[in-house]
Design a protein around this motif. Structure first.
Motif, PDB file in Angstrom:
ATOM      1  N   LYS A 174      20.571 -38.968 -11.425  1.00  0.00           N
ATOM      2  CA  LYS A 174      20.156 -40.370 -11.324  1.00  0.00           C
ATOM      3  C   LYS A 174      20.885 -41.078 -10.185  1.00  0.00           C
ATOM      4  O   LYS A 174      20.296 -41.878  -9.450  1.00  0.00           O
ATOM      5  N   ILE A 175      22.168 -40.768 -10.030  1.00  0.00           N
ATOM      6  CA  ILE A 175      22.957 -41.387  -8.948  1.00  0.00           C
ATOM      7  C   ILE A 175      22.382 -41.002  -7.590  1.00  0.00           C
ATOM      8  O   ILE A 175      22.189 -41.852  -6.713  1.00  0.00           O
ATOM      9  N   VAL A 176      22.113 -39.726  -7.406  1.00  0.00           N
ATOM     10  CA  VAL A 176      21.554 -39.260  -6.125  1.00  0.00           C
ATOM     11  C   VAL A 176      20.170 -39.864  -5.902  1.00  0.00           C
ATOM     12  O   VAL A 176      19.854 -40.351  -4.809  1.00  0.00           O
ATOM     13  N   LEU A 177      19.329 -39.873  -6.940  1.00  0.00           N
ATOM     14  CA  LEU A 177      17.977 -40.406  -6.829  1.00  0.00           C
ATOM     15  C   LEU A 177      17.984 -41.884  -6.469  1.00  0.00           C
ATOM     16  O   LEU A 177      17.330 -42.310  -5.505  1.00  0.00           O
ATOM     17  N   PHE A 178      18.726 -42.693  -7.224  1.00  0.00           N
ATOM     18  CA  PHE A 178      18.755 -44.132  -6.962  1.00  0.00           C
ATOM     19  C   PHE A 178      19.473 -44.445  -5.651  1.00  0.00           C
ATOM     20  O   PHE A 178      19.095 -45.371  -4.932  1.00  0.00           O
ATOM     21  N   GLY A 179      20.527 -43.678  -5.352  1.00  0.00           N
ATOM     22  CA  GLY A 179      21.250 -43.913  -4.104  1.00  0.00           C
ATOM     23  C   GLY A 179      20.360 -43.736  -2.896  1.00  0.00           C
ATOM     24  O   GLY A 179      20.293 -44.610  -2.020  1.00  0.00           O
ATOM     25  N   PHE A 219      17.141 -46.406  -3.124  1.00  0.00           N
ATOM     26  CA  PHE A 219      17.482 -47.792  -2.788  1.00  0.00           C
ATOM     27  C   PHE A 219      17.881 -47.914  -1.316  1.00  0.00           C
ATOM     28  O   PHE A 219      17.481 -48.870  -0.640  1.00  0.00           O
ATOM     29  N   GLY A 220      18.684 -46.970  -0.835  1.00  0.00           N
ATOM     30  CA  GLY A 220      19.099 -47.027   0.564  1.00  0.00           C
ATOM     31  C   GLY A 220      17.928 -46.946   1.514  1.00  0.00           C
ATOM     32  O   GLY A 220      17.813 -47.743   2.464  1.00  0.00           O
ATOM     33  N   PHE A 221      17.028 -45.998   1.271  1.00  0.00           N
ATOM     34  CA  PHE A 221      15.862 -45.808   2.137  1.00  0.00           C
ATOM     35  C   PHE A 221      14.914 -47.000   2.059  1.00  0.00           C
ATOM     36  O   PHE A 221      14.468 -47.527   3.086  1.00  0.00           O
ATOM     37  N   THR A 222      14.634 -47.461   0.853  1.00  0.00           N
ATOM     38  CA  THR A 222      13.663 -48.548   0.660  1.00  0.00           C
ATOM     39  C   THR A 222      14.138 -49.856   1.266  1.00  0.00           C
ATOM     40  O   THR A 222      13.402 -50.528   2.009  1.00  0.00           O
ATOM     41  N   PHE A 223      15.359 -50.250   0.981  1.00  0.00           N
ATOM     42  CA  PHE A 223      15.861 -51.534   1.475  1.00  0.00           C
ATOM     43  C   PHE A 223      16.112 -51.504   2.983  1.00  0.00           C
ATOM     44  O   PHE A 223      16.025 -52.541   3.639  1.00  0.00           O
ATOM     45  N   SER A 235      21.920 -51.230  -6.928  1.00  0.00           N
ATOM     46  CA  SER A 235      21.882 -49.788  -7.145  1.00  0.00           C
ATOM     47  C   SER A 235      22.869 -49.390  -8.233  1.00  0.00           C
ATOM     48  O   SER A 235      22.570 -48.542  -9.086  1.00  0.00           O
ATOM     49  N   ASP A 236      24.043 -50.011  -8.207  1.00  0.00           N
ATOM     50  CA  ASP A 236      25.063 -49.704  -9.201  1.00  0.00           C
ATOM     51  C   ASP A 236      24.616 -50.106 -10.613  1.00  0.00           C
ATOM     52  O   ASP A 236      25.002 -49.466 -11.587  1.00  0.00           O
ATOM     53  N   HIS A 276      25.091 -46.203 -12.519  1.00  0.00           N
ATOM     54  CA  HIS A 276      26.503 -46.518 -12.316  1.00  0.00           C
ATOM     55  C   HIS A 276      27.124 -45.617 -11.247  1.00  0.00           C
ATOM     56  O   HIS A 276      26.966 -44.401 -11.257  1.00  0.00           O
ATOM     57  N   GLU A 277      27.830 -46.244 -10.279  1.00  0.00           N
ATOM     58  CA  GLU A 277      28.528 -45.575  -9.179  1.00  0.00           C
ATOM     59  C   GLU A 277      27.594 -45.048  -8.090  1.00  0.00           C
ATOM     60  O   GLU A 277      27.990 -44.201  -7.294  1.00  0.00           O
ATOM     61  N   SER A 278      26.359 -45.527  -8.026  1.00  0.00           N
ATOM     62  CA  SER A 278      25.438 -45.085  -6.962  1.00  0.00           C
ATOM     63  C   SER A 278      25.443 -46.033  -5.767  1.00  0.00           C
ATOM     64  O   SER A 278      24.784 -45.764  -4.758  1.00  0.00           O
ATOM     65  N   GLY A 279      26.186 -47.135  -5.865  1.00  0.00           N
ATOM     66  CA  GLY A 279      26.153 -48.158  -4.814  1.00  0.00           C
ATOM     67  C   GLY A 279      26.624 -47.668  -3.455  1.00  0.00           C
ATOM     68  O   GLY A 279      26.009 -47.957  -2.430  1.00  0.00           O
ATOM     69  N   LEU A 280      27.737 -46.916  -3.440  1.00  0.00           N
ATOM     70  CA  LEU A 280      28.266 -46.433  -2.161  1.00  0.00           C
ATOM     71  C   LEU A 280      27.276 -45.501  -1.468  1.00  0.00           C
ATOM     72  O   LEU A 280      27.093 -45.558  -0.244  1.00  0.00           O
ATOM     73  N   LEU A 281      26.648 -44.632  -2.238  1.00  0.00           N
ATOM     74  CA  LEU A 281      25.646 -43.737  -1.670  1.00  0.00           C
ATOM     75  C   LEU A 281      24.492 -44.542  -1.079  1.00  0.00           C
ATOM     76  O   LEU A 281      23.986 -44.220   0.004  1.00  0.00           O
TER      77      LEU A 281
END
Length: 610
Positions: free
Chosen positions: A200-205, A208-212, A245-246, A250-255
């Protein structure tokens, strides 16, 4: 209030000291942090720190959870800025050696340092590999000050520079992924649920990064965001993506912010440079505060963990075993010599990203109760401080010992890439001189590169040019633009760095009409300016040469060039193919070697007339 203002003042002071002393800023920042933090407990009357980020859990500058929040947000901005600098085209064009250094050497460092940490310190596999992922990165902010005053071959400087630039976001990404993998288990045995959480962390990271990134790019292109709000809007978006993202994972924000920066940096946006400059300025402020704060937050007990032989053995293994193996395996069949490989192996200072993320992850894992988490911050800080100190004090000497130190910088930097500069550049390159052209005109740069010349699209007023360690082999400076102001600025600003053996510029129109006002740095002739050179280059698109018999013959040739408006002298080529630049005071030359040639631009000289 005193502690907070002192934090900012000390941080900026450390940055200034680093700039003045030409050392990596991370060195004075961490040392100041240690002096006002854990070491202060040894000399203050009550045994307290001068700056205490957290005290008794609920007191200090950042009580409770606020230190985690501040460090997380600061690191997110720094990593986003690092992601912006990672260009896809640069990875494809840097060459096989650098590509292997950011792939093969990264893998070797990850597993080699992880194994060393596990067997030397007895740390768990999870903590050992988190440590190894954190020390993957070097970084231009630490390498550039160290190498700035060491004249090296361009290939060596380029390898170290591009490794530092490209490995920052790559190393950060690996460290984030390893941390997420550990944190989902929360110190327990990894279960199916833990792997799902990691997924989930990798997926959301990435999502969210790509989309935004594309959403922000769309808003910039469509001018939905006014120009004066562009930088702060981008900052708000980065922080928003990190928090959102976080919240989903949880903890996916940095990615997310690393991916967002990497994607945005590879989209062709008209204002991307402005965003990058703003983020760089903000990063300097945050780094100044962050590293004093994090160093001060280390306890004296953490430093005592390093007072044993195991810490030294780990440092030696990372510096003298893991790094050289990675470099030598990455440079097989590269054309680099053994001494050059040894020097690249020696210079591997760890930087700001390693120390910053280590502190954040160490704090978080210690809070989660992960066994051995208390070792992360002091061990990484040991590697950072140790490698920076080692390289800052010995890199120049080591370069001389292994024989990669250039005793004389013979490269030529030409300011301006017009047709005249390109003609001169091709001639010099064909005579085995290292030549670099700089110009802010994209078309001029494109034409220069088509001729096989090394050309950089740079603004001469950008002081970052001084930090380009790939120009360390430059010893001559020639300002050949059509602007007298630019030519004078180039000489005044860069003559000490790039004009070790001579700095020259074309005369201005005013100086040309006043031969008595003949500056010492005047180039070629005091009666010919840029426009005369350009006119001759259009009429006679080539470099001419004619044999010089002796000093008398040379003076006759120079007199002829002054009588005839369509001949401008450029260089003297000696019998051993050395090139000597002719200045406006050309009559001062009193000796000519046999078999020398006058190099000039213009119509062919009729030797029978002389």
């Amino acid at each position: 209030m005193l502690a907070l203002s002192g934090l900012i003042i000390l941080g900026i002071l450390a940055q200034w000291v680093a700039w003045k002393c030409k050392i990596p800023a991370i060195l004075p920042l961490i040392l100041i942090g240690l002096l006002v933090g854990p070491i202060a407990t040894l000399y203050t009357d009550d045994g307290s720190k001068l700056i205490e980020p957290i005290w008794n859990g609920t007191q200090g500058l950042f009580p409770g959870e606020s230190l985690f929040y501040f460090v997380s947000l600061a690191i997110s901005i720094i990593l986003f800025e690092g992601g912006l600098t990672l260009k896809r085209s640069e990875i494809l064009n840097v060459g096989p050696v650098i590509l292997k250094l950011i792939t093969v050497a990264v893998i070797i460092t990850f597993f080699g340092a992880g194994l060393a940490a596990h067997f030397i310190f007895g740390l768990s596999w999870q903590i050992s590999f988190l440590f190894s992922s954190l020390i993957i990165v070097t970084g231009p902010t630490v390498i550039t000050p160290i190498l700035r005053n060491i004249p090296l071959k361009k290939d060596v400087s380029a390898v170290l520079k591009w490794e530092g630039i490209l490995i920052d976001p790559i190393g950060a990404l690996i460290a984030v992924l390893v941390f997420e993998f550990i944190s989902v288990g929360e110190g327990e045995t990894f279960t199916k649920l833990a792997f799902i959480e990691f997924g989930k962390i990798v997926l959301f990271g990435f999502t969210f990064g790509f989309t935004f990134a594309h959403g922000l790019a769309f808003g910039i292109r469509k001018k939905v965001i006014p120009h004066y709000l562009l930088n702060v809007f981008t900052l708000a978006t980065v922080l928003g993506v990190f928090v959102l993202s976080d919240a989903f994972a949880h903890e996916s924000g940095l990615l997310s912010v690393v991916v967002m920066g990497m994607v945005l940096g590879n989209i062709n946006l008209p204002n991307i440079d402005e965003i990058l400059y703003f983020k760089e300025s903000l990063s300097v402020l945050l780094i100044s505060i962050l590293f004093i704060l994090l160093s001060a937050n280390i306890n004296i007990e953490d430093l005592y963990l390093l007072l044993n032989w195991n810490a030294l053995f780990l440092f030696l293994a990372v510096v003298f075993l893991v790094r050289p193996i990675g470099v030598f395996l990455s440079s097989i069949n590269s054309g680099l010599s053994i001494p050059e490989k040894l020097f690249i192996s020696w210079v591997g200072p760890r930087g700001i990203v390693a120390a910053g993320i280590a502190s954040l992850f160490g704090l978080k894992l210690a809070k989660l109760g992960e066994p051995g988490a208390e070792y992360i911050t002091p061990l990484v800080f040991m590697i950072v401080l140790g490698t920076v100190l080692l390289n800052a004090t010995t890199a120049r000497l080591f370069a001389k010992i292994v024989g990669v130190f250039l005793k004389q910088s013979e490269g030529i930097l030409i300011v301006g890439a017009s047709k005249v500069s390109r003609l001169i550049g091709v001639f010099l390159k064909n005579h085995n001189r290292s030549v670099v052209l700089i110009d802010s005109n994209k078309e001029n740069i494109r034409k220069a590169r088509l001729l096989g010349l090394e050309a950089m699209e740079e603004n001469i007023y950008n002081e970052q040019l001084k930090n380009d360690i790939e120009l360390n082999d430059i010893g001559f400076l020639m300002a050949l633009t059509g602007s007298a102001d630019i030519n004078k600025y180039a000489i005044d600003t860069f003559k000490h760095q790039f004009g070790e053996h001579g700095s020259f510029r074309l005369v201005s129109a005013d100086e040309m009409n006043d031969p008595a006002n003949n500056p010492d740095e005047a180039l070629f002739s005091h009666t010919d300016d840029y426009y005369k050179l350009l006119d001759l280059a259009e009429k006679y698109p080539g470099i001419q040469e004619t044999k010089i018999n002796d000093i008398g013959h040379y003076k006759s040739l120079i007199a002829l060039t002054k009588e005839q408006e369509e001949i401008i002298p450029l260089f003297i080529k000696t019998s051993d193919n050395a090139i000597k630049i002719i200045t406006a005071n050309s009559e001062q030359i009193d000796r000519i070697d046999e078999e020398s040639y006058l190099i000039y631009i213009g119509k062919p000289i009729d030797v029978e007339v002389i």
